[in-house]
Design a protein around this motif. Structure first.
Motif, PDB file in Angstrom:
ATOM      1  N   GLU A 213       0.814  -1.167  -0.022  1.00 14.19           N
ATOM      2  CA  GLU A 213       0.003   0.080  -0.028  1.00 14.19           C
ATOM      3  C   GLU A 213       0.891   1.239  -0.123  1.00 14.19           C
ATOM      4  O   GLU A 213       0.456   2.339  -0.516  1.00 14.19           O
ATOM      5  CB  GLU A 213      -0.904  -0.112   1.245  1.00 14.19           C
ATOM      6  N   ARG A 214       1.929   1.154   0.396  1.00 13.88           N
ATOM      7  CA  ARG A 214       2.909   2.171   0.419  1.00 13.88           C
ATOM      8  C   ARG A 214       3.935   2.168  -0.804  1.00 13.88           C
ATOM      9  O   ARG A 214       5.229   2.908  -0.612  1.00 13.88           O
ATOM     10  CB  ARG A 214       3.884   2.319   1.941  1.00 13.88           C
ATOM     11  N   ASN A 215       3.771   1.252  -1.702  1.00 13.22           N
ATOM     12  CA  ASN A 215       4.478   1.179  -2.749  1.00 13.22           C
ATOM     13  C   ASN A 215       6.037   0.633  -2.573  1.00 13.22           C
ATOM     14  O   ASN A 215       7.010   0.888  -3.462  1.00 13.22           O
ATOM     15  CB  ASN A 215       4.746   2.663  -3.599  1.00 13.22           C
TER      16      ASN A 215
END
Ligand SMILES: *[C@@H]1O[C@H](CO)[C@@H](O)[C@H](O)[C@H]1NC(C)=O
Ligand SMILES: CC(=O)N[C@H]1CO[C@H](CO)[C@@H](O)[C@@H]1O
Length: 419
Positions: free
Chosen positions: A283-285
């Motif tokens: 989700e935070r790449n």
């Protein structure tokens, strides 16, 4: 003199046929015995003192000397035998004996060496290709042969748990190649990133060889310290891990990423349960690879169904990554491999190897069974020279008995630049 080689470099060994190997050793021994004798002869017959004396003396001295030499050689030979015996006992193998009656022909075929068509390769110096098999496979030849018994180009037996048993016995990498693994229709996978938090259907994973036959059953079981109800992505704590702390030992993912000052793009999660660490990172790449075995649960398939990357690996295996490649390594109690302190060191050095300088090692709620364990781990991390960005020793009430408590260590450590 004849060398005793311990081929345990990267956990794999290459097997020669036993006869080939022992005849090579015999030739080597014979050669060394001969050269030793010749050297002795040369040394004593060519000395100027001897030349001045009548041959009578020289002969006597030679026979005396050669007696001494053969005594020494016998001594060396017996120590070599003792060493070889010790080596065999230590490693539990000499070489895979392919002449055993129940050896699968597919196994023999796989282990055959292949000469390079153009002879010696000038860059690598090799002349033949060798199929690699974990050296400990020798201790489980019956299981290995069972594993290698299949119809070529047909369907593989549905026996992944047999493969995992071999891996856990150190038989890694495994040699099976030429059959089609059982396939499970993956109906109803969700697109990424919705897939990260959608429940995984019981129907799209293989339950063969497992006690539980659905995820509901798994969620009522404690599958270890790092996976309590970890397949339940809707209820319980799993969907709050890393974003909501239960205590001071729980670090939040955003706080840790801030410590990496924006340079965290890839990570490796050791014993990562159902893949939630990788999901929160995704989700935070941040791309995270989750190392896992299917211990009592179809973990690899579950992680993959979430759209994450599982790697099927025992922690005794050298990590299949090059040096200095990861920005972050995350590990929890799964890091505790038990046994002698050196076992943990083997693992820690390999983690250090794959982590880049400036990268973070996140030790997450590591369970310290006793004070000694905590001290050993502390000493070890200090020896690596990591910078302690966070370090929390906490106690939690022991589920087993009131009044007692368990000690947990959480830390974020930064790998130094070593020159
Ligand atoms: C992740 O990458 C996407 C696409 O580049 C971007 O839109 C999004 O803001 C990024 N998310 C975070 C948390 O950085
Ligand atoms: C070099 C050497 O050891 N020489 C000895 C050979 O044997 C005679 C008699 O036994 C000795 O006198 C030498 O010293």
């Amino acid at each position: 003199m004849g060398s005793v080689s311990l081929k345990i470099g990267d956990g794999t060994a290459r097997f020669r046929r036993a006869s080939l190997c022992s005849s090579a050793v015999n030739v080597l021994m014979l050669f060394s015995v001969l050269t030793t004798n010749l050297f002795a002869l040369y040394a004593f017959t060519s000395s100027p003192k001897d030349q001045a004396h009548p041959t009578q003396h020289t002969h006597k001295n030679i026979s005396f000397i050669s007696e001494q030499v053969s005594l020494i050689i016998r001594e060396i030979e017996s120590s070599q035998k003792k060493l070889a015996q010790m080596e065999k006992e230590l490693l539990g193998y000499e070489s895979i004996d392919l002449s055993r009656p129940n050896t699968a022909s597919e196994l023999k075929l796989f282990l055959q060496r292949h000469q390079l068509p153009l002879g010696k390769d000038s860059k690598t110096g090799i002349t033949e290709m060798v199929a690699s098999v974990g050296h400990s496979c020798d201790k489980s030849v019956d299981l290995l042969s069972q594993y290698m018994t299949y119809k070529v180009s047909g369907a593989c037996p549905d026996d992944w748990s047999l493969a995992q048993r071999l891996i856990l016995r150190g038989c890694e990498p495994l040699p099976r190649r030429r059959c089609f693994a059982k396939s499970v229709p993956k109906v109803g996978l969700y697109p990424f990133p919705i897939s990260l938090w959608k429940p995984v259907s019981d129907k799209i994973v293989s339950w063969s060889g497992l006690g539980c036959k659905n995820f509901e059953c798994l969620n009522n079981k404690k599958l270890g310290k790092d996976c309590v109800g970890c397949f339940d992505l809707a209820n319980g704590y799993e969907n709050q891990r890393f974003v909501k702390a239960r205590g001071k030992n729980d670090f939040l993912i955003d706080d840790v990423l801030a410590l990496g000052s924006g340079g965290t793009r890839t990570g490796f999660d050791i014993g990562g349960g159902s893949g939630t660490f990788a999901a929160r990172m995704a989700e935070r790449n941040v791309t995270v690879i989750t190392a896992t075995l299917n211990v009592d649960a179809p973990i690899s398939e579950f992680v993959a169904a979430r759209g994450l990357f599982p790697v099927y690996l025992s922690l005794d295996h050298r990590f299949p990554f090059y040096d200095n490649v990861f920005d972050i390594v995350h590990a929890a109690s799964g890091l505790d491999v038990g046994g002698r302190p050196e076992k943990l060191e083997f693992l820690m050095f390999d983690i250090d190897r794959i982590l880049r300088a400036g990268g973070l090692f996140w030790l997450d709620n590591f369970y310290c069974a006793n004070e000694e364990k905590k001290k050993a781990l502390t000493r070890l991390t200090e020896r690596f020279g990591y910078k302690k960005l966070k370090w929390v020793v906490g106690e939690k009430p022991d589920a087993a008995g009131p009044g007692k408590s368990e000690v947990y260590l959480s830390a974020v450590l930064q790998k130094p630049v070593r020159v």
